[in-house]
Design a protein around this motif. Structure first.
Motif, PDB file in Angstrom:
ATOM      1  N   GLN A  51       0.821  -1.221   0.000  1.00 52.58           N
ATOM      2  CA  GLN A  51       0.000   0.000   0.000  1.00 52.58           C
ATOM      3  C   GLN A  51       0.853   1.268   0.000  1.00 52.58           C
ATOM      4  O   GLN A  51       0.365   2.342  -0.332  1.00 52.58           O
ATOM      5  CB  GLN A  51      -0.936   0.020   1.222  1.00 52.58           C
ATOM      6  N   CYS A 102     -10.547   0.560   4.194  1.00 53.68           N
ATOM      7  CA  CYS A 102      -9.162   0.335   3.779  1.00 53.68           C
ATOM      8  C   CYS A 102      -8.532   1.686   3.458  1.00 53.68           C
ATOM      9  O   CYS A 102      -9.167   2.533   2.829  1.00 53.68           O
ATOM     10  CB  CYS A 102      -9.146  -0.555   2.540  1.00 53.68           C
ATOM     11  N   HIS A 144      -7.635  -9.346   6.011  1.00 51.93           N
ATOM     12  CA  HIS A 144      -7.742  -8.184   5.113  1.00 51.93           C
ATOM     13  C   HIS A 144      -6.353  -7.769   4.622  1.00 51.93           C
ATOM     14  O   HIS A 144      -6.142  -7.565   3.423  1.00 51.93           O
ATOM     15  CB  HIS A 144      -8.431  -7.037   5.865  1.00 51.93           C
ATOM     16  N   HIS A 148      -4.028  -8.039   0.689  1.00 51.75           N
ATOM     17  CA  HIS A 148      -3.208  -7.047  -0.029  1.00 51.75           C
ATOM     18  C   HIS A 148      -1.962  -7.701  -0.630  1.00 51.75           C
ATOM     19  O   HIS A 148      -1.505  -7.296  -1.696  1.00 51.75           O
ATOM     20  CB  HIS A 148      -2.766  -5.931   0.916  1.00 51.75           C
TER      21      HIS A 148
HETATM   22 NI    NI Z   1      -6.603  -2.413   3.312  1.00 54.29          NI
END
Ligand code: NI
Length: 182
Positions: A51, A102, A144, A148
Motif C-alpha cells: 500500500q 481500507c 484483510h 493485499h
Molecule cells: Ni486495506
C-alpha cells in the motif's frame, strides 16, 4: 521519519503480488517504522507494505482498541504488531460479517464475510517465529491485510455491482478533493 504515500484504488500497484521478505535488516526496520507512522497518521489499524509501494510480504497492525471497552473515546491501547511473511495455516468454516474499510479505498466501507477463527504463522521484526490461533478483529484484520499481499482489496469480496458503486464514489470524492485544491 517521513510519512509514506498511500496508493489508492484503482492504482495498479495495489494489484501486485508481494514477494517474500528475505532479510530483516536496517532498511526493513526503517520501512516498518515509517509504515507505523503512516498508519497512525492516516489513521488506520493495519497497513501492508504494498500500500506504500513496496510489494513485499510485510504488514503492520495496531488495533488501538479503547482502554475502556464501554467508552469508545477513551485513550486507545497501543499494541503495534509486525507480520513478516505471514501464512494462514487453517481457518474455521464459519464466517462472520464485519464492516471493513481500507486506507487504499478511503472513506468507503462495506460488509465482508470472513472466517472468524484462523491459525497463522509469521515472523516478527526480531526474526521470532509465531504460530497462533487468532479470532475477533485481529483475525479479520490479518486476513484483510494478507489479501493485499495477493493484490486483493476488500471490495473484491463484494458483488460487481457494489464494487463498481464504491469505485465510482471513490473517483467522485477524489474529483471533489481536487476541486478544493484549485
Ligand atoms: Ni486495506
Amino acid at each position: 521519519m517521513p510519512l509514506l504515500r498511500i496508493y489508492e484504488a484503482p492504482d495498479p500497484m495495489l494489484r501486485q503480488i508481494s514477494t517474500p521478505v528475505e532479510a530483516i535488516d536496517d532498511e526493513l526496520r526503517v520501512l516498518i517504522a515509517d509504515m507505523f507512522e503512516t498508519m497512525y497518521d492516516a489513521p488506520g489499524i493495519g497497513l501492508a507494505a504494498v500500500q506504500v509501494g513496496v510489494p513485499r510480504r510485510l504488514l503492520v497492525m495496531d488495533l488501538q482498541e479503547p482502554s475502556d471497552p464501554d467508552d469508545e473515546d477513551s485513550p486507545p491501547i497501543r499494541q503495534p504488531r509486525v507480520f513478516i511473511n505471514p501464512v494462514i495455516e487453517s481457518h474455521s468454516d464459519s464466517e462472520v460479517p464485519y464492516t471493513e474499510g481500507c486506507l487504499s479505498v478511503p472513506d468507503q466501507y462495506a460488509e465482508v464475510m470472513r472466517p472468524d477463527h484462523i491459525r497463522a504463522t509469521w515472523m516478527d521484526e526480531h526474526g521470532k517465529r509465531h504460530d497462533q490461533e487468532l479470532d475477533g478483529l485481529l483475525a479479520i484484520c490479518l486476513q484483510h491485510e494478507m489479501d493485499h499481499l495477493e493484490g486483493v482489496l476488500f471490495i473484491d469480496h463484494l458483488s460487481k455491482l457494489k464494487r463498481d458503486m464504491v469505485l465510482k464514489k471513490l473517483a467522485k470524492a477524489r474529483r471533489e478533493r481536487g476541486a478544493i485544491a484549485f
